[in-house]
Design an enzyme around this catalytic site. Structure first.
Site: not given
Ligand code: DX5
Ligand code: ZN
Length: 220
Positions: A8, A33, A35, A37, A66, A68, A137, A145, A175-176, A198
């Site tokens: 990600s 990936h 993200d 947002m 992804h 969001m 998720m 993180g 994911d996460g 992370s």
């Molecule tokens: C959170 C994202 C994830 C996140 C993953 O909303 O969808 O993809 O960036 O990051 P880590 O692997 O650090 O949890």
């Molecule tokens: Zn994601």
């Protein structure tokens, strides 16, 4: 079943983003990936079409977008133009899930449907025949993180079970909060696409990618 690492880039160092992406591609990560947002569906804001348009030819990785984003149907075409290969939308964010998944397919993209930790596994059952991937998720979306939510493992098992009951072999992406210490639990539960931000990016991106890929190869 392919076992895939999807780093990600939310966790990447944007001063040297091209180099970070190359490190993951060179060491075996087949997806990237991405993200997105919007500050509405999730509290934070990340990046959108312009960054994707500038990086999608930095590597041959699958651009795993992804969204969001509230009412994502509005942006599918824009992300196709910017270079998305796969678009995942949140069931909780769509007024009309079928129409949104149909729009992704109409744009010629692979189709993903995601659910938040508080959304039950059963909610995706009606859509399994219409998707290429379910994204579970394992944190509350919006930030990298965070800590892995252990109840996610049972949800992954349930969804894999539903797919098998319907004779479907779609991908399950998780994911996460995934790191080298818990990735095997996630794979053993039935996931085959692993998002890690992370745990990949930082001062040892290449080594982290290699170590994840070694574990994924145990399942090939
Ligand atoms: C959170 C994202 C994830 C996140 C993953 O909303 O969808 O993809 O960036 O990051 P880590 O692997 O650090 O949890
Ligand atoms: Zn994601």
């Amino acid at each position: 079943m392919d076992y895939i690492l999807a780093p990600s880039i939310l966790a990447a160092d944007f001063k040297v983003l091209g180099r970070e992406i190359q490190e993951t591609e060179k060491n075996g990560a087949r997806y990237l990936h991405y993200d997105v947002m919007d500050g509405m569906f999730v509290p934070s804001i990340s990046f959108g079409m312009p960054v994707l348009a500038s990086i999608h030819d930095a590597s041959d990785q699958v651009m795993d977008v992804h969204l969001m984003v509230q009412e994502p149907i509005r942006y599918i075409e824009d992300f196709r133009k910017a270079g998305a290969d796969l678009v995942t939308v949140h069931l909780e964010a769509c007024a009309d899930v079928d129409a949104t998944l149909g729009k992704i397919r109409e744009c010629g993209l692979k189709t993903g449907l995601s659910i938040c930790p508080e959304t039950p596994a059963e909610s995706v059952e009606p859509y399994l025949k219409d998707i290429d991937m379910i994204l579970v998720m394992s944190v509350h979306p919006g930030f990298g993180g965070q800590k892995f939510i252990p109840e996610s493992l049972d949800k992954i098992r349930k969804i894999r079970g539903m797919m098998e009951a319907q004779g479907i072999s779609a991908d399950i992406e998780v994911d996460g909060g995934i790191g080298l210490s818990n990735v095997r639990e996630v794979l053993n539960a039935g996931a085959n696409v692993i998002v890690a931000g992370s745990a990949v990016f930082g001062d040892r991106t290449a080594e982290n990618t290699r170590e994840f890929m070694e574990i994924l190869r145990e399942y090939e």
